[in-house]
Design an enzyme around this catalytic site. Structure first.
Site, PDB file in Angstrom:
ATOM      1  N   ASP A  91      44.760  -4.606 -39.674  1.00  0.00           N
ATOM      2  CA  ASP A  91      45.813  -4.132 -40.565  1.00  0.00           C
ATOM      3  C   ASP A  91      45.234  -3.293 -41.702  1.00  0.00           C
ATOM      4  OD1 ASP A  91      47.731  -5.507 -39.111  1.00  0.00           O
ATOM      5  OD2 ASP A  91      47.662  -7.283 -40.396  1.00  0.00           O
ATOM      6  N   TYR A 113      36.282 -13.537 -37.144  1.00  0.00           N
ATOM      7  CA  TYR A 113      36.592 -12.958 -38.450  1.00  0.00           C
ATOM      8  C   TYR A 113      35.963 -13.799 -39.550  1.00  0.00           C
ATOM      9  CZ  TYR A 113      40.207  -9.751 -36.677  1.00  0.00           C
ATOM     10  OH  TYR A 113      40.882  -8.736 -36.038  1.00  0.00           O
TER      11      TYR A 113
END
Length: 296
Positions: free
Chosen positions: A57, A140
């Site tokens: 994003d 992540y």
């Protein structure tokens, strides 16, 4: 029919000034920058299209992103010729100079791309490789600083400042209840026809010597905003505002909860994408497509 090469690109970027990975009209995106650079270097119009392991994003960073691109062999051989005539036999030129050409392409990308996105390596993808569907897992990292005086200014683009002290023990106790294969609809934005079932393989927190808290999050794949929603729910537990069992209860209900706040994008970095051995790439891609592709 002209033969194409599938190339693997290993890359990283500072997501601060990008509107995310995916190309969007009128917006600066990572995909747009790299595709335009490839089109310019290889003299391809339209520019080739990238497939990526994780569509990050706006504001999210990447250190270990992976993409693939299909390009004509002739263009891959010809771009390095400069003013010299292109080789008459691209196949022969590729056999003789393939490794040199890929190294040249990597250097050219470094010269054309802006400094907030880097392609570290370009290689020929193994048979059956798909950057998105062949992946076994994505890892992540989410970084949080809870020092009263705030975050080191030199790290402000990659570390979230949290104004209340956080308890690592509470964070990990709540995180442990989220592990495994579940329907993560409560932490995802739904897409028509797409599954929200994911296998969360790892979610834990450690505080480094610098005082920064690092959440490591590993799953087979992530749906939209999932990592940041998980982190946001855990932070409320870490500060003592919610009980340890609350994120697990939200997960079990499988519906979005207004109490779950999505953590800001800038603390999140895609660190690594893992793939199976070359002989298993095509099989993994086929299996993942059956599960992940939206149905009518």
């Amino acid at each position: 029919m002209e033969r194409e090469l599938r190339l693997r690109l290993d890359l990283g970027y500072d997501g601060t000034d990008f509107s995310g990975w995916a190309r969007q009209p009128g917006r600066r995106t990572v995909q747009g920058e790299i595709e335009d650079a490839l089109g310019r270097i290889l003299r391809l119009d339209p520019a080739p299209s990238l497939t990526v392991a994780g569509r990050t994003d706006a504001g999210v960073h990447a250190r270990g992103q992976v993409a693939h691109v299909d390009v004509p062999l002739a263009a891959t051989v010809a771009f390095a010729s400069g003013r010299e005539p292109a080789p008459e036999d691209p196949e022969e030129a590729w056999r003789e100079r393939g490794a040199e050409l890929l190294a040249t392409l990597t250097r050219r990308l470094a010269g054309v791309l802006p400094p907030d996105v880097r392609v570290h390596a370009v290689s020929v993808a193994p048979e059956g490789f798909d950057a998105r569907f062949s992946a076994l897992s994505r890892r992540y990292g989410y970084r949080v600083g809870d020092a009263p005086g705030g975050v080191d200014p030199l790290r402000r683009r990659e570390v979230l400042w949290y104004a209340r002290p956080l308890d690592v023990g509470l964070l990990n106790a709540a995180a442990a209840r989220l592990l495994g294969e579940h329907d993560f609809a409560a932490f995802c934005r739904r897409r028509e026809g797409a599954t929200t079932i994911r296998e969360l393989q790892r979610l834990d927190w450690v505080r480094g010597e610098d005082g920064i808290l690092l959440a490591t999050v590993v799953a087979d794949a992530f749906c939209h905003s999932m990592v940041r929603a998980l982190v946001g729910s855990l932070l409320t537990v870490g500060e003592g505002r919610r009980p340890v069992g609350w994120p697990g209860e939200v997960l079990a209900r499988a519906v979005r909860d207004s109490g779950v706040h999505v953590a800001p994008a800038h603390g999140l970095t895609l660190e690594e994408v893992r793939y199976p051995e070359p002989g298993e790439l095509a099989r993994r891609a086929a299996a993942t497509r059956r599960v992940r592709t939206p149905t009518a």
